[in-house]
Design a protein around this motif. Sequence first.
Motif, short mmCIF file in Angstrom:
data_model
loop_
_atom_site.label_atom_id
_atom_site.label_comp_id
_atom_site.label_asym_id
_atom_site.label_seq_id
_atom_site.Cartn_x
_atom_site.Cartn_y
_atom_site.Cartn_z
N THR A 132 -4.72 5.89 0.60
CA THR A 132 -5.17 6.41 -0.70
C THR A 132 -4.77 5.51 -1.87
O THR A 132 -5.10 5.81 -3.02
CB THR A 132 -4.59 7.83 -0.94
OG1 THR A 132 -3.16 7.76 -0.84
CG2 THR A 132 -5.13 8.83 0.08
N SER A 133 -4.04 4.44 -1.62
CA SER A 133 -3.69 3.52 -2.72
C SER A 133 -4.98 2.88 -3.25
O SER A 133 -5.95 2.70 -2.51
CB SER A 133 -2.71 2.44 -2.23
OG SER A 133 -3.38 1.21 -2.00
N ALA A 134 -4.97 2.56 -4.55
CA ALA A 134 -6.18 2.02 -5.17
C ALA A 134 -6.61 0.73 -4.47
O ALA A 134 -7.82 0.51 -4.23
CB ALA A 134 -5.91 1.75 -6.65
N ARG A 162 -0.07 10.38 2.93
CA ARG A 162 0.85 11.52 2.99
C ARG A 162 0.16 12.80 2.54
O ARG A 162 0.76 13.87 2.57
CB ARG A 162 2.07 11.24 2.11
CG ARG A 162 1.73 11.02 0.66
CD ARG A 162 2.96 10.89 -0.19
NE ARG A 162 2.60 10.49 -1.54
CZ ARG A 162 3.44 10.39 -2.53
NH1 ARG A 162 4.72 10.63 -2.32
NH2 ARG A 162 3.04 10.01 -3.73
N LYS A 212 -6.31 14.31 -0.23
CA LYS A 212 -6.78 13.01 -0.75
C LYS A 212 -7.45 12.19 0.36
O LYS A 212 -8.46 11.51 0.14
CB LYS A 212 -5.60 12.20 -1.29
CG LYS A 212 -5.20 12.53 -2.71
CD LYS A 212 -4.23 11.45 -3.17
CE LYS A 212 -3.61 11.75 -4.49
NZ LYS A 212 -2.64 10.73 -4.89
N ALA A 255 -0.05 -0.45 3.11
CA ALA A 255 -0.34 -0.60 1.68
C ALA A 255 0.28 0.46 0.78
O ALA A 255 -0.03 0.51 -0.40
CB ALA A 255 -1.87 -0.57 1.48
N HIS A 256 1.16 1.30 1.34
CA HIS A 256 1.74 2.33 0.46
C HIS A 256 2.86 1.71 -0.38
O HIS A 256 3.27 0.56 -0.15
CB HIS A 256 2.27 3.51 1.28
CG HIS A 256 3.37 3.14 2.22
ND1 HIS A 256 3.14 2.42 3.37
CD2 HIS A 256 4.70 3.34 2.16
CE1 HIS A 256 4.29 2.23 3.98
NE2 HIS A 256 5.26 2.76 3.27
N GLY A 257 3.36 2.47 -1.34
CA GLY A 257 4.47 1.97 -2.16
C GLY A 257 4.61 2.76 -3.43
O GLY A 257 3.69 3.46 -3.84
N TYR A 265 13.12 -2.24 -6.75
CA TYR A 265 11.81 -2.43 -6.12
C TYR A 265 11.71 -3.85 -5.56
O TYR A 265 11.27 -4.06 -4.43
CB TYR A 265 10.73 -2.18 -7.17
CG TYR A 265 9.31 -2.46 -6.74
CD1 TYR A 265 8.60 -1.58 -5.94
CD2 TYR A 265 8.65 -3.63 -7.18
CE1 TYR A 265 7.28 -1.83 -5.58
CE2 TYR A 265 7.33 -3.89 -6.82
CZ TYR A 265 6.65 -2.99 -6.02
OH TYR A 265 5.35 -3.25 -5.66
N LYS A 267 10.95 -5.28 -1.67
CA LYS A 267 9.85 -6.20 -1.34
C LYS A 267 10.39 -7.53 -0.80
O LYS A 267 9.78 -8.14 0.08
CB LYS A 267 8.97 -6.43 -2.58
CG LYS A 267 8.17 -5.20 -3.00
CD LYS A 267 7.21 -4.72 -1.93
CE LYS A 267 6.15 -3.76 -2.47
NZ LYS A 267 5.25 -3.27 -1.43
N GLY A 298 0.27 -10.06 -7.78
CA GLY A 298 0.96 -9.99 -9.07
C GLY A 298 0.67 -8.62 -9.65
O GLY A 298 0.60 -7.64 -8.90
N VAL A 354 -1.42 -5.54 -10.76
CA VAL A 354 -2.74 -5.00 -10.44
C VAL A 354 -2.90 -3.69 -11.20
O VAL A 354 -1.96 -2.89 -11.29
CB VAL A 354 -2.89 -4.74 -8.91
CG1 VAL A 354 -4.35 -4.43 -8.58
CG2 VAL A 354 -2.39 -5.92 -8.09
N THR A 401 -3.61 -0.37 -11.28
CA THR A 401 -3.73 0.78 -10.37
C THR A 401 -2.88 1.93 -10.94
O THR A 401 -2.12 1.72 -11.89
CB THR A 401 -3.18 0.42 -8.97
OG1 THR A 401 -1.75 0.29 -9.06
CG2 THR A 401 -3.78 -0.83 -8.39
N MET A 428 -0.17 2.92 -9.97
CA MET A 428 1.24 2.51 -9.95
C MET A 428 1.67 1.86 -11.26
O MET A 428 2.83 1.95 -11.67
CB MET A 428 1.46 1.54 -8.78
CG MET A 428 2.89 1.11 -8.61
SD MET A 428 3.10 -0.01 -7.23
CE MET A 428 3.09 1.13 -5.88
#
Length: 245
Positions: free
Chosen positions: A10-12, A33, A37, A86-88, A151, A155, A182, A184, A186, A188
């Motif tokens: 579901t991440s952009a 999760r 969605k 791709a989650h975060g 964060y 990473k 870099g 983005v 979204t 987030m």
Amino acid sequence: MSNVMIFGATSAIAQEAAKIFAQRGDGLFLVGRDDVKLAALAENLKVLTGQKPDFKGIDFSSTAQITEVIQQATNGFSGLDVVLVAHGSLPDQRRCEENPDESLDAIRVNFLSFVTILTVCANVMEKQKRGCLAVISSVAGDRGRQSNYVYGSAKGGLTTFLQGLRNRLAKSGVSVVTIKPGFVDTPMTAHLPKNFLFAKPSAVAAGIVQAIDRGKDVVYLPFFWRYIMLLICLIPERFFKKLKL
Ligand SMILES: NC(=O)c1ccc[n+]([C@@H]2O[C@H](COP(=O)([O-])OP(=O)(O)OC[C@H]3O[C@@H](n4cnc5c(N)ncnc54)[C@H](OP(=O)(O)O)[C@@H]3O)[C@@H](O)[C@H]2O)c1
């Protein structure tokens, strides 16, 4: 045609990547999760391509649920060609400094859950002697900065984990792609003021799919972040520690 499993679907950025995979006829298994969605995303993809992907909502802190969903996708697909992780979440650095539990939550989501997913998927792919693990890390992991080092350290740990995993899996014909975006635009980063450095999720997703197809090891998205980070990493620590970054 490939079978593609996406964690954090579901991440952009992942949604844009899912569209590209679906439009070219790849089979999809979406993991997130939030079942509601995920169902909406699966419906959107069906409208786009006529094929409704499988999906499952899980708790990313549960080793049992992660193992089970990977088994389910592997059985359904008869193997795994590509897994995109791709989650975060971007924690509030200040709150992390005040409360160690906030820091630990951030490390759990942005590093420990990746370790679980990648350990299980790596064993599946190593056994089948093919596959690609494509994982979204970040330029934030290249050098710790006061404004987001919790964060960034998650990473950074992830990037190092991926280096070792790539080294282990190369002899089995399994590729490991480290993706370092870099900024983005979204959800987030919705709270951050935007500038010319912000990329669109669709452009980053296109770069991710291209990197998978080309079997890249490490990709900065957009490409110029490689040079920005090279310069940032070259600054000697005795000057760097005095900068407000
Ligand atoms: N945006 C940037 O500037 C940027 C830069 C570098 C790297 N990245 C990385 O790119 C990846 C995709 O991020 P994005 O920008 O596309 O962000 P996004 O649209 O905000 O998506 C975040 C995703 O992570 C999921 N998530 C958040 N907390 C979670 C938790 N505790 N357990 C399980 N899933 C959780 C969200 O699920 P729900 O949809 O259910 O909330 C959503 O799928 C992340 O790994 C991020 O660190 C982003």
